[in-house]
Design an enzyme around this catalytic site. Structure first.
Site, mmCIF file in Angstrom:
data_model
loop_
_atom_site.group_PDB
_atom_site.id
_atom_site.type_symbol
_atom_site.label_atom_id
_atom_site.label_comp_id
_atom_site.label_asym_id
_atom_site.label_seq_id
_atom_site.Cartn_x
_atom_site.Cartn_y
_atom_site.Cartn_z
ATOM 1 N N TYR A 141 -5.164 16.373 -8.548
ATOM 2 C CA TYR A 141 -5.486 15.036 -9.179
ATOM 3 C C TYR A 141 -5.782 15.239 -10.624
ATOM 4 C CZ TYR A 141 -6.887 12.401 -4.765
ATOM 5 O OH TYR A 141 -6.778 11.504 -3.736
ATOM 6 N N LYS A 192 -2.397 25.975 1.762
ATOM 7 C CA LYS A 192 -0.824 26.134 2.026
ATOM 8 C C LYS A 192 -0.243 27.283 1.406
ATOM 9 C CE LYS A 192 2.914 24.306 3.745
ATOM 10 N NZ LYS A 192 3.027 24.221 5.186
ATOM 11 N N ASP A 224 -0.852 21.825 7.259
ATOM 12 C CA ASP A 224 -0.022 21.171 8.308
ATOM 13 C C ASP A 224 -0.445 21.293 9.655
ATOM 14 O OD1 ASP A 224 0.697 23.736 7.978
ATOM 15 O OD2 ASP A 224 3.001 23.329 8.245
ATOM 16 N N ASP A 248 -8.622 14.755 0.864
ATOM 17 C CA ASP A 248 -8.382 13.349 0.731
ATOM 18 C C ASP A 248 -7.671 13.049 2.087
ATOM 19 O OD1 ASP A 248 -8.198 10.557 -0.286
ATOM 20 O OD2 ASP A 248 -6.318 10.849 -0.779
ATOM 21 N N ASP A 252 -9.750 11.153 5.931
ATOM 22 C CA ASP A 252 -8.999 10.204 6.405
ATOM 23 C C ASP A 252 -8.849 10.317 7.959
ATOM 24 O OD1 ASP A 252 -9.396 8.791 3.943
ATOM 25 O OD2 ASP A 252 -7.419 7.494 4.462
HETATM 26 C C1 IPM Z 1 -11.100 8.534 -1.606
HETATM 27 C C2 IPM Z 1 -10.167 7.556 -2.127
HETATM 28 C C3 IPM Z 1 -9.922 8.046 -3.624
HETATM 29 C C4 IPM Z 1 -9.349 9.504 -3.861
HETATM 30 C C5 IPM Z 1 -9.001 6.977 -4.415
HETATM 31 C C6 IPM Z 1 -9.540 5.478 -4.511
HETATM 32 C C7 IPM Z 1 -8.754 7.424 -5.763
HETATM 33 O O1 IPM Z 1 -8.866 7.683 -1.347
HETATM 34 O O2 IPM Z 1 -12.252 8.750 -2.162
HETATM 35 O O3 IPM Z 1 -10.755 9.419 -0.655
HETATM 36 O O4 IPM Z 1 -8.004 9.520 -3.560
HETATM 37 O O5 IPM Z 1 -10.147 10.357 -4.069
HETATM 38 MG MG MG Z 2 -8.978 9.003 0.245
#
Ligand code: IPM
Ligand code: MG
Length: 357
Positions: A141, A192, A224, A248, A252
């Site tokens: 990032y 990885k 993975d 990240d 999710d």
């Molecule tokens: C998160 C989001 C952020 C990230 C974005 C909005 C920059 O997806 O907080 O997980 O990638 O960290």
């Molecule tokens: Mg995110």
């Protein structure tokens, strides 16, 4: 002494969901001696529209001066074609980076009432309680160099740099091991290392730190495989630690085990537990302004703020119990709705949590 909390609602559903969390905090101010003062400011697309930047220097200074920050979400269709340097997400990344919020805690906890809301079978997710510790201020990032360049043959080439120094790995590993010590003492480090040298070093440093926590059982897993194991058998995990981008993605994925990303809170902490608190989900522009969003991830993020930065564990628990109670009452926003439950909007959900306090 009165603590200062900066509220940054942001874009999309951000203003709606933070308004409900503010309601909850105001209720605790009134009835439980929570002594916080809240001020609001702009971040993301909203800040771009007002100042031409996704985070003004003034707002950055306010964030530095505050005791804690509660943020909604940033981004939306409207700003997608802007130059990447001024996109809404850059406001969020600047806050994380300049405040040195390197430790991102994302608990994926399944409220038993929501076992049916997950797309996975209830027996696979029942009792799920994972903590993802994501490194937040390094990795791909923020690595330099980065950009899009033109090659000699006239073709464009995009590039980013995936870097971690030993000290960055060491400090996030300590956060993860300490968290594991307070939980089931199992840590899975995700990398990885079969392909990327940067994560080969990650693995080595995690093993060095592990020596200081002999009680914690450490496992290394390729990313993975980790993505697959999260769906196959998520209850094998207690604490997971990983770099910025893998964290990240995996957070999710983990959120869906809990029924909805609308339930997932997060804390981003610096060395001294000063922090920014935000739901793990995005700004959901498709449902913004319609009173459809689930405010619980933001309300639960406010609970994390009371726990980690403001030292009011008992009030954090009080909020979490109130959330559990409204779920017992059968109240559900659209994202966690299942048959036989009562569908409510964002505001009604927030009101119900305040009533349950
Ligand atoms: C998160 C989001 C952020 C990230 C974005 C909005 C920059 O997806 O907080 O997980 O990638 O960290
Ligand atoms: Mg995110």
């Amino acid at each position: 002494m009165t603590k200062q909390v900066l509220i940054l609602p942001g874009d999309g559903i951000g203003p709606e969901i933070t308004a409900e969390a503010v309601k909850v905090l105001n209720a605790l101010n009134a009835s439980d001696g929570l002594d916080i003062e809240m001020t609001e400011d702009l971040v993301g697309g909203a800040a771009y529209d007002a100042h031409g930047l996704p985070l003004s220097d003034e707002t950055m200074a306010k964030a530095q001066a505050a005791d804690a920050i509660l943020l909604g979400a940033v981004g939306g269709y409207k700003w997608e074609s802007l130059d990447i340097s001024v996109r809404p997400e850059k406001g969020l990344l600047r806050l994380r980076s300049e405040m040195k919020l390197f430790a991102n805690l994302r608990p994926a906890f399944l409220y038993p009432q929501l076992a049916d809301a997950s797309t996975l079978k209830p027996e696979v997710v029942a009792g799920l309680d994972i903590l993802i510790v994501r490194e937040l201020t390094g990795g791909i990032y923020f690595g330099q160099p980065r950009g899009i360049r033109v090659l000699d043959n006239g073709e464009r080439q995009g590039f980013n740099t995936y870097v971690y120094s030993e000290s960055e790995i060491r400090r996030i590993a300590h956060v993860a091991f300490k968290a594991a010590m307070k939980r089931d003492k199992k840590l899975t480090s995700v990398d990885k290392a079969n392909v990327l040298e940067v994560t080969e070093l990650w693995r080595e440093v995690v093993d060095l730190v592990a020596v200081e926590y002999p009680e914690v059982e450490v496992k290394h897993m390729y990313v993975d495989n980790a993505a697959m194991q999260l769906i196959l058998n998520p209850k094998q995990f207690d604490v997971m630690v990983t770099g910025n981008m893998f964290g990240d993605i995996l957070s999710d994925e983990a959120s869906m085990l809990t029924g909805s990303i609308g339930m997932l809170a997060s804390a981003s902490l610096d060395e001294n537990n000063k922090g920014m608190y935000e739901p793990s989900h995005g700004s959901a522009p498709d449902i913004a302004g319609k009173d459809l969003a689930n405010p619980l991830a933001t309300i639960l993020s406010a609970a994390m703020m009371l726990r980690y930065t403001l030292g009011r564990e008992e009030l954090a628990v009080k909020i979490e119990n109130a959330v559990s109670k409204v779920l017992d009452q059968g109240l559900r926003t659209g994202d966690i709705y299942s048959e036989g439950m009562t569908k409510v909007g964002c505001r009604e959900m927030g009101d119900a949590v305040v009533a349950a306090l």
